[in-house]
Design an enzyme around this catalytic site. Sequence first.
Site, PDB file in Angstrom:
ATOM      1  CG  ASP A 109      16.924  14.131   3.606  1.00  0.00           C
ATOM      2  OD1 ASP A 109      15.911  14.640   2.949  1.00  0.00           O
ATOM      3  OD2 ASP A 109      17.295  14.262   4.896  1.00  0.00           O
TER       4      ASP A 109
ATOM      5  CG  ASP B  13      13.714  18.995   1.886  1.00  0.00           C
ATOM      6  OD1 ASP B  13      13.780  18.855   3.002  1.00  0.00           O
ATOM      7  OD2 ASP B  13      14.042  20.001   1.149  1.00  0.00           O
TER       8      ASP B  13
ATOM      9  CD  GLU C 186      10.556  18.688   5.516  1.00  0.00           C
ATOM     10  OE1 GLU C 186      10.664  19.343   6.376  1.00  0.00           O
ATOM     11  OE2 GLU C 186      10.712  18.854   4.327  1.00  0.00           O
TER      12      GLU C 186
ATOM     13  CG  HIS D 270      17.316  18.494  10.058  1.00  0.00           C
ATOM     14  ND1 HIS D 270      16.461  17.464   9.855  1.00  0.00           N
ATOM     15  CD2 HIS D 270      17.341  19.230   8.953  1.00  0.00           C
ATOM     16  CE1 HIS D 270      15.952  17.636   8.930  1.00  0.00           C
ATOM     17  NE2 HIS D 270      16.372  18.757   8.183  1.00  0.00           N
ATOM     18  CG  ASP D 271      14.563  21.525   9.616  1.00  0.00           C
ATOM     19  OD1 ASP D 271      15.636  21.691   9.403  1.00  0.00           O
ATOM     20  OD2 ASP D 271      13.628  20.841   8.725  1.00  0.00           O
TER      21      ASP D 271
END
Length: 593
Positions: free
Chosen positions: A104, A204, A256, A328-329
């Site tokens: 990440d 991210d 993302e 995870h969101d």
Amino acid sequence: MSGVADDERAWWKEATVYQVYPKSFDDSDGDGVGDLPGLIDRVDYIDELDVDAVWLNPVYESPQADNGYDIADYRAIDDAYGDMSDWEQLRDELHERGVRLIMDLVVNHTSDEHEWFQRSRREVREYADYYHWVESEPDEPPNDWESVFGGPAWSWDDEREAWYLHLFDEKQPDLNWANPDVRESVYDMMAWWLSKGIDGFRMDVINLVSKAEGYPDGGPDSDGAEHFMNGPRVHEYVGEMVDEVLDDEAVLAVGETPGVSVDDARRYVGEDGDGLSLLFQFEHVTFDHGEHKFDADEPDLVEFKEILAKWQDGLADDGWNSLYLNNHDQPRMVSRFGNDEAYRRKSAKLLGTLTHTLGGTPFVYQGEEIGMTNAPFESREDLRDVEVRNYVESAVDDDDGHADSYEDVREAVEAMGRDNARTPMQWADDDHAGFTDGEPWIDANPNYTEVNVERARADPDSVLQYYRDLAALRDRDLLVYGDFELLVPDHPNLFAYTRTLARERDDESGTAANATDAPARERALVVLNFDDEPTSFEVPPDMTVDGLELALANGEVPAVPGRTLDLGPWEARVYLTPALDGSTTDATTRTDR
Ligand code: NOJ
């Protein structure tokens, strides 16, 4: 031999990626927090899933204001997860099994505990402009932008006596990408990780890095996003980053990118774009939101299909899709799009069928492969995530909040909160789902007694076994590179489509005995019943029923299909049609190449 040109192929197009949220995966030392040694113990499990890469959520040093998306040191592993030698062991163990490792990359912001921010707030010369600082009056934020986690996007810093921007939590100050030194520092850090042998980055909120000059107000009904989402210099920055550090096709660069349209997406991943490999668009996981994500409606299948089909078509010839319903969101997909009670297993398999048979790269989020569901959060003390806690606080505690007590918002929290994705991985029917010997940082979903890996392994009809079949199914070029066509777009319960791949005529092998000059083709027909009631589907006239060969199903299927396919609740079927030249579709699995 299929008609896919070599320069069209890429390992990451043919891959399935498994996402690990280390904090909730496996705790080896009983402190209640998942860690790298725990994950290393589970590498064989990951290998058994037949996935090709792991995307690891952040494990860097962090005060954990946002579970590691607030990084204090990009080059160190947080003590809670282990140390660099653990990370190196993880890398090696994955690589030994042919599984790649994607890290990440969180560079829109750092933690306020990062030394860059510490120096910046003290105005140490070369760091003074590392972040977005505005020196206006202490009671007057520079503009009306809002933080994604609620409240103003600016905080006052007493030390520097200025405002700083944070699009997320106040402990996550935004880096100032307009400063070339910031960009160079980020690229150096990326090059350092690449030199450690990683295989790519998941970036991210990479489309938020450029902010409009002068920080203009967002205006009525706007949180300001038009001034920082796909901002004015974003393509210059992302393109530069690719040129400087990612100019190697073997490195996977996944952006993302909340709020992107198909046209925006092409600018990041298209042939004339910035050079990212693929991106996470959000339309299909936000269309059910109301004014706020916590007033979501039941997702409507017709709209869902329309969105996904638009993305399939939009990137068909230029760019590449990612395929995900979980991460995870997001809340757990079975609870959101399936039926997590009477048809938990069936609907989990159906949704997995969708993400493995559309065009793009499937991302499987930990626990999805055993059909994990949303969890009960009986009291607000059970909540851990900064976003959901802020939401409850503003709804219940604020004078203008709309709720009298937690009970009034509990349903919304349980439907949409990010903690749903972060409850411990359910390994076994042991205390805390076998995740830890200590007290977990977040409670396990009580359904771990039923839904767990140990059980799934022993059950031939489990979601887990089905996910292995899905992985095998995707070994076909057809399902990776085939063209997509949506069928019955207005049907309220059925999601049906075909994937079609042109095949090269191969005279030497004698398989080109096609009477016409039409190119040989192979095709998959995918039919998914998104409902608790049975339904039926008419095979399109241009497909021969005789040729339909069942490749995968999540229920009993009649041996010989008729032109009308009757599907039970949440039934999923994938049929293949033999190539028109008479060879079997199996001839083009990639393992044969
Ligand atoms: C997106 C990440 O997926 C999410 O978990 C995080 O809170 C925000 N970006 C901020 O880094």
